[in-house]
Write an enzyme that holds these catalytic residues in place. Structure first.
Site, short mmCIF file in Angstrom:
data_model
loop_
_atom_site.label_atom_id
_atom_site.label_comp_id
_atom_site.label_asym_id
_atom_site.label_seq_id
_atom_site.Cartn_x
_atom_site.Cartn_y
_atom_site.Cartn_z
N CYS A 3 36.66 39.60 46.77
CA CYS A 3 37.97 40.16 46.44
C CYS A 3 38.40 41.06 47.60
O CYS A 3 37.70 42.02 47.96
CB CYS A 3 37.89 40.96 45.14
SG CYS A 3 39.37 41.93 44.84
N CYS A 6 38.66 44.78 46.71
CA CYS A 6 37.34 45.39 46.53
C CYS A 6 36.70 45.64 47.90
O CYS A 6 36.02 46.67 48.09
CB CYS A 6 36.45 44.52 45.65
SG CYS A 6 36.81 44.66 43.88
N ASP A 29 50.98 48.60 52.57
CA ASP A 29 50.97 47.14 52.62
C ASP A 29 51.03 46.70 54.08
O ASP A 29 51.79 47.24 54.88
CB ASP A 29 52.17 46.58 51.83
CG ASP A 29 52.01 45.11 51.53
OD1 ASP A 29 51.84 44.76 50.35
OD2 ASP A 29 52.04 44.29 52.47
N HIS A 96 43.43 41.21 42.41
CA HIS A 96 42.96 42.55 42.01
C HIS A 96 44.22 43.32 41.68
O HIS A 96 45.11 43.46 42.55
CB HIS A 96 42.18 43.18 43.17
CG HIS A 96 41.60 44.54 42.91
ND1 HIS A 96 40.26 44.86 43.11
CD2 HIS A 96 42.18 45.70 42.48
CE1 HIS A 96 40.05 46.14 42.81
NE2 HIS A 96 41.20 46.67 42.42
N HIS A 98 47.36 45.33 41.33
CA HIS A 98 47.98 46.27 42.27
C HIS A 98 49.44 46.44 41.91
O HIS A 98 50.11 45.50 41.49
CB HIS A 98 47.81 45.81 43.72
CG HIS A 98 48.26 44.41 43.99
ND1 HIS A 98 47.49 43.31 43.67
CD2 HIS A 98 49.40 43.93 44.55
CE1 HIS A 98 48.14 42.22 44.01
NE2 HIS A 98 49.31 42.55 44.54
N HIS A 100 53.01 47.58 43.53
CA HIS A 100 53.76 47.83 44.75
C HIS A 100 54.71 49.01 44.50
O HIS A 100 55.41 49.03 43.48
CB HIS A 100 54.62 46.62 45.13
CG HIS A 100 53.87 45.35 45.39
ND1 HIS A 100 53.66 44.86 46.65
CD2 HIS A 100 53.30 44.46 44.54
CE1 HIS A 100 52.99 43.72 46.58
NE2 HIS A 100 52.76 43.45 45.30
P1 AMP Z 1 50.88 40.17 45.81
O1 AMP Z 1 51.56 39.07 46.55
O2 AMP Z 1 51.71 40.83 44.77
O3 AMP Z 1 49.52 39.72 45.29
O4 AMP Z 1 50.65 41.33 46.87
C1 AMP Z 1 49.60 41.34 47.76
C2 AMP Z 1 50.02 42.23 48.87
O5 AMP Z 1 48.88 42.57 49.63
C3 AMP Z 1 51.03 41.60 49.84
O6 AMP Z 1 52.23 42.36 49.85
C4 AMP Z 1 50.29 41.63 51.19
O7 AMP Z 1 51.15 41.93 52.26
C5 AMP Z 1 49.28 42.72 50.96
N1 AMP Z 1 48.08 42.63 51.76
C6 AMP Z 1 47.32 41.53 52.01
N2 AMP Z 1 46.26 41.85 52.78
C7 AMP Z 1 46.36 43.19 53.03
C8 AMP Z 1 45.55 44.12 53.77
N3 AMP Z 1 44.45 43.74 54.40
N4 AMP Z 1 45.97 45.40 53.83
C9 AMP Z 1 47.10 45.79 53.19
N5 AMP Z 1 47.88 44.97 52.46
C10 AMP Z 1 47.50 43.68 52.39
ZN ZN Z 2 38.70 43.50 43.36
#
Ligand code: AMP
Ligand code: ZN
Length: 112
Positions: A3, A6, A29, A96, A98, A100
């Site tokens: 994940c 994680c 992000d 996981h 989250h 926004h």
């Molecule tokens: P979702 O599409 O709602 O699952 O959001 C996942 C978010 O995680 C997206 O907006 C990505 O830009 C962000 N994301 C993916 N990898 C990373 C990372 N390594 N660091 C920070 N944000 C990330």
């Molecule tokens: Zn996780």
């Protein structure tokens, strides 16, 4: 567990920390959709909003207590949007939970 968030929590993948407490971690992000784009996650792995239950929902309250603190820290006095994508149709890319936080400009009225 394989994940991404994680791994971020474990420090195996770097992140730009914005806020942290015992239950919650928030970071920028990597692909911001607004001038301020912060992700707020529980330290406990919960797959999505669809996996919230009476057994694990206390951390969701902790997240929503952190959100106004983070918003204030980020200067979002004029408002902001909080959203969570869930599952395939919700275009959830990281499995996981989250939330926004988007702000720093007048956001689109479109949400769907
Ligand atoms: P979702 O599409 O709602 O699952 O959001 C996942 C978010 O995680 C997206 O907006 C990505 O830009 C962000 N994301 C993916 N990898 C990373 C990372 N390594 N660091 C920070 N944000 C990330
Ligand atoms: Zn996780």
């Amino acid at each position: 567990m394989d994940c991404l968030f994680c791994k971020i929590l474990a420090g195996d993948i770097p992140s730009a920390k914005v806020y942290e407490n015992e239950w919650v971690y928030a970071f920028r992000d990597i692909n911001p959709q607004a001038p301020v784009h912060v992700l707020v996650i529980p330290k406990e792995h919960i797959a999505s909003a669809d996996a919230i239950s009476a057994e694990n929902s206390a951390v969701v309250a902790r997240i929503f207590e952190a959100i106004p603190v983070i918003a204030k820290q980020e200067g979002l006095a004029n408002g902001y949007r909080v959203l969570t994508n869930c599952g395939e149709d919700g275009c959830q890319s990281v499995k996981h939970l989250h939330f926004h936080i988007l702000g720093g400009k007048k956001l689109s009225e479109q949400m769907g």
